[in-house]
Design an enzyme around this catalytic site. Structure first.
Site, PDB file in Angstrom:
ATOM      1  N   LYS A  54       2.664 -13.593 -29.325  1.00  0.00           N
ATOM      2  CA  LYS A  54       1.510 -14.361 -29.828  1.00  0.00           C
ATOM      3  C   LYS A  54       1.942 -15.522 -30.710  1.00  0.00           C
ATOM      4  CE  LYS A  54      -0.401 -11.042 -31.980  1.00  0.00           C
ATOM      5  NZ  LYS A  54       0.478  -9.958 -31.567  1.00  0.00           N
ATOM      6  N   ARG A  75     -12.593   2.370 -51.773  1.00  0.00           N
ATOM      7  CA  ARG A  75     -13.318   1.550 -52.756  1.00  0.00           C
ATOM      8  C   ARG A  75     -12.698   1.581 -54.155  1.00  0.00           C
ATOM      9  NH1 ARG A  75     -18.533   4.406 -50.946  1.00  0.00           N
ATOM     10  NH2 ARG A  75     -16.865   5.914 -50.631  1.00  0.00           N
ATOM     11  N   ASN A 135       3.463  -6.513 -42.041  1.00  0.00           N
ATOM     12  CA  ASN A 135       4.000  -5.652 -40.972  1.00  0.00           C
ATOM     13  C   ASN A 135       4.142  -6.446 -39.680  1.00  0.00           C
ATOM     14  OD1 ASN A 135       1.204  -5.885 -40.864  1.00  0.00           O
ATOM     15  ND2 ASN A 135       0.840  -3.815 -40.134  1.00  0.00           N
ATOM     16  N   VAL A 160      10.358  -7.723 -37.659  1.00  0.00           N
ATOM     17  CA  VAL A 160      10.244  -7.338 -39.068  1.00  0.00           C
ATOM     18  C   VAL A 160      11.283  -6.284 -39.431  1.00  0.00           C
ATOM     19  CG1 VAL A 160       8.752  -6.185 -40.753  1.00  0.00           C
ATOM     20  CG2 VAL A 160       7.809  -7.928 -39.264  1.00  0.00           C
ATOM     21  N   THR A 161      11.405  -5.255 -38.617  1.00  0.00           N
ATOM     22  CA  THR A 161      12.255  -4.125 -38.990  1.00  0.00           C
ATOM     23  C   THR A 161      13.596  -4.116 -38.255  1.00  0.00           C
ATOM     24  OG1 THR A 161      11.241  -2.772 -37.277  1.00  0.00           O
ATOM     25  CG2 THR A 161      10.257  -2.652 -39.466  1.00  0.00           C
ATOM     26  N   HIS A 173       5.855 -12.734 -36.282  1.00  0.00           N
ATOM     27  CA  HIS A 173       5.674 -13.718 -35.233  1.00  0.00           C
ATOM     28  C   HIS A 173       6.865 -14.669 -35.250  1.00  0.00           C
ATOM     29  CE1 HIS A 173       1.049 -13.069 -35.515  1.00  0.00           C
ATOM     30  NE2 HIS A 173       1.638 -12.165 -34.791  1.00  0.00           N
ATOM     31  N   LEU A 178       7.845 -13.983 -18.697  1.00  0.00           N
ATOM     32  CA  LEU A 178       7.972 -13.766 -17.255  1.00  0.00           C
ATOM     33  C   LEU A 178       9.435 -13.840 -16.838  1.00  0.00           C
ATOM     34  CD1 LEU A 178       6.261 -13.474 -14.603  1.00  0.00           C
ATOM     35  CD2 LEU A 178       6.612 -15.925 -14.298  1.00  0.00           C
ATOM     36  N   GLY A 224       1.337  -4.906 -29.516  1.00  0.00           N
ATOM     37  CA  GLY A 224       1.936  -5.919 -30.388  1.00  0.00           C
ATOM     38  C   GLY A 224       3.200  -6.506 -29.802  1.00  0.00           C
ATOM     39  N   THR A 280       5.987   0.547 -40.431  1.00  0.00           N
ATOM     40  CA  THR A 280       6.943  -0.481 -40.848  1.00  0.00           C
ATOM     41  C   THR A 280       7.322  -0.319 -42.327  1.00  0.00           C
ATOM     42  OG1 THR A 280       5.144  -1.985 -41.408  1.00  0.00           O
ATOM     43  CG2 THR A 280       6.025  -2.146 -39.178  1.00  0.00           C
TER      44      THR A 280
HETATM   45  P1  IMP Z   1       2.123   0.075 -40.070  1.00  0.00           P
HETATM   46  O1  IMP Z   1       1.323  -1.081 -39.554  1.00  0.00           O
HETATM   47  O2  IMP Z   1       3.324  -0.335 -40.855  1.00  0.00           O
HETATM   48  O3  IMP Z   1       1.258   1.075 -40.780  1.00  0.00           O
HETATM   49  O4  IMP Z   1       2.704   0.870 -38.787  1.00  0.00           O
HETATM   50  C1  IMP Z   1       1.878   1.573 -37.887  1.00  0.00           C
HETATM   51  C2  IMP Z   1       2.353   1.393 -36.444  1.00  0.00           C
HETATM   52  O5  IMP Z   1       2.111   0.052 -36.037  1.00  0.00           O
HETATM   53  C3  IMP Z   1       3.841   1.644 -36.235  1.00  0.00           C
HETATM   54  O6  IMP Z   1       4.027   2.221 -34.956  1.00  0.00           O
HETATM   55  C4  IMP Z   1       4.432   0.246 -36.255  1.00  0.00           C
HETATM   56  O7  IMP Z   1       5.641   0.177 -35.552  1.00  0.00           O
HETATM   57  C5  IMP Z   1       3.329  -0.526 -35.571  1.00  0.00           C
HETATM   58  N1  IMP Z   1       3.301  -1.941 -35.939  1.00  0.00           N
HETATM   59  C6  IMP Z   1       2.854  -2.485 -37.088  1.00  0.00           C
HETATM   60  N2  IMP Z   1       2.962  -3.827 -37.048  1.00  0.00           N
HETATM   61  C7  IMP Z   1       3.455  -4.137 -35.850  1.00  0.00           C
HETATM   62  C8  IMP Z   1       3.753  -5.383 -35.196  1.00  0.00           C
HETATM   63  O8  IMP Z   1       3.544  -6.478 -35.719  1.00  0.00           O
HETATM   64  N3  IMP Z   1       4.251  -5.283 -33.939  1.00  0.00           N
HETATM   65  C9  IMP Z   1       4.435  -4.098 -33.316  1.00  0.00           C
HETATM   66  N4  IMP Z   1       4.171  -2.925 -33.877  1.00  0.00           N
HETATM   67  C10 IMP Z   1       3.677  -2.939 -35.126  1.00  0.00           C
END
Ligand code: IMP
Length: 433
Positions: A16, A143, A38, A300-301, A41, A332, A12, A129
């Site tokens: 993108k 379900r 989570n 996000v975080t 972008h 790059l 991630g 997140t």
């Molecule tokens: P969750 O998606 O909040 O359940 O987190 C699960 C894992 O995916 C964690 O390691 C997050 O840091 C990672 N993660 C979730 N969304 C992103 C994103 O958009 N970019 C990078 N890491 C992500």
């Protein structure tokens, strides 16, 4: 007709947002197929910075329709907030956004359940997140989840909601979750939020099929990246959805036979947020330099991202799982100041060569990367928009990645702005977008 998937080739945050925003000029619809708020972008347009979490980046282009597919999980408060922020910045969100009636709803108690689950004794914390993403997908596969369409059938919604709330109450009591949860208030608020977006909710699979049958061009935008895919990623340090290319079909209702091309996005190096194995992580000054130069902090975080070197075995793996036609290499310019650039060209485990991506995080933690060092170019590539204008050593670096991964590098991003991008004429990428 052109229908392409654009997705992350690593963990991630590959850039993108910018790539999808740039390409979306040439598409009629941009559709998200998984994940929720989570994702983050970031898109820069002139002086303006847009951070999109749930809404596809295509929304920033006038006239482009943005679709949130059935594979996405939706926190209504987060969605409304994002819509309001974008509207205030002059983006016509309500006009161009459509939301699947089959997408699942995240409730505030999903976040609390997640907090509890992450903190439990003997559980490996994933470093999520904290957006309630995992628990919502748990309800979906269990379900018992509630979907957008359910919100508009008040009687059924109340019954379903009360059953779900009773489950969560039992969980909270069992695990002695002390936080007060006002289930009735959440239900009422959900009904209010739902009324505000009702006109945007529809069967987006039908919308996409109709559009494609009229020759419209659709781009599917992956969130997160392949190594965070719940099946193909570094399980359990993954997100809870199908971030890989296959997810575009299940997450929107568009069949694989309608997909014309798959584009992977990867940084010129690698980053990861959260816990989990990362074979080429650089924990020393070089890693700090990448973080500083690349401004590697979560959209996000705000968490600092872990940084490391380009990993060929990992890219070969994600190319295999996704079937990339072309790669876009981003950031790059972040490598501009390095004397030499290590690239991982192989894995060793206990002294032996590793030919397949290990399935367990324990094995991946033990991987010893084998590096080749390439000479740096030590001159600015920032903003270069033509391949021939790149320094020779930067071209050699990209050729090396192409040769080792077996996938063409069709695009290169040399800065956050739209025009700071190279699309190589005659590449597969050029033909797809
Ligand atoms: P969750 O998606 O909040 O359940 O987190 C699960 C894992 O995916 C964690 O390691 C997050 O840091 C990672 N993660 C979730 N969304 C992103 C994103 O958009 N970019 C990078 N890491 C992500």
């Amino acid at each position: 007709m052109s229908t392409v998937i654009v997705l992350g080739a690593q963990w991630g945050d590959a850039g993108k947002g910018k790539v999808v925003d740039l390409f979306s000029e040439r598409f009629d619809i941009v559709a998200r197929y998984q994940g929720g708020h989570n994702a983050g972008h970031t898109v820069f347009i002139g002086e303006k910075k847009f951070v999109l979490k749930l809404i596809p980046s295509g929304i920033l282009r006038p006239g482009v329709e943005a679709v949130i597919g059935n594979g996405v999980v939706i926190d209504l408060a987060a969605l409304l907030q994002e819509m309001e922020t974008l509207e205030a910045m002059g983006i016509a969100v309500s006009k161009n956004l459509r939301i699947s009636n089959r997408a699942h709803v995240i409730f505030p108690f999903h976040r609390l359940i997640e907090k509890m689950s992450e903190a439990r004794e003997n559980r490996v914390p994933i470093g999520t997140t904290s957006r309630g993403i995992g628990p919502c997908y748990e309800d979906k596969t269990g379900r018992r989840g509630i979907r957008m369409a359910d919100l508009f059938d008040p009687e059924s919604f109340r019954t379903m909601y009360d059953v779900l709330a009773a489950d969560k109450k039992t969980l909270a009591d069992t695990f002695q979750l002390n936080e007060e949860i006002d289930y009735a208030a959440i239900r009422q608020q959900t009904e209010e939020y739902a009324a505000r977006i009702q006109s945007l909710v529809c069967d987006t699979a039908v919308l996409l099929h109709d559009a494609m049958s009229h020759g419209k061009r659709v781009m599917f935008e992956g969130a997160q990246g392949t190594m965070l895919d719940v099946d193909h990623g570094t399980y359990p340090f993954v997100t809870s959805s199908s971030a890989a290319a296959g997810g575009a079909c299940t997450g929107t209702g568009v069949p694989p036979t309608k997909i014309n091309g798959i584009i992977g996005v990867s940084k010129a190096y690698i980053t990861r947020v959260g816990s989990g194995p990362f074979p080429t992580e650089s924990k020393d000054a070089a890693g700090d330099l990448l973080r500083r130069e690349g401004n590697e902090f979560g959209a996000v975080t705000g968490r600092p991202r872990r940084c490391g070197w380009f990993d060929v075995p990992l890219l070969r793996y994600t190319a295999m799982v996704n079937g990339f036609d072309s790669l876009v290499i981003t950031k790059l310019d972040v490598l501009d100041h390095l004397d030499e650039i290590p690239v991982c060209v192989g894995y060793k485990l206990c002294g032996a060569d590793v030919h397949e991506m290990p399935a367990t995080w324990r094995a991946l933690e033990m991987i010893q990367p084998v590096y080749e060092k390439l000479p740096g170019w030590r001159t600015s590539t920032r903003g270069i928009a033509r391949y021939e204008q790149l320094p020779e050593r930067a071209q050699s670096y990209l050729k090396f990645l192409e040769g080792k991964t077996g996938v063409e590098v069709g695009g290169i991003s040399t800065g956050p702005e739209r025009n700071e991008t190279i699309i190589r004429p005659g590449s597969k990428l050029d033909g797809l977008i």
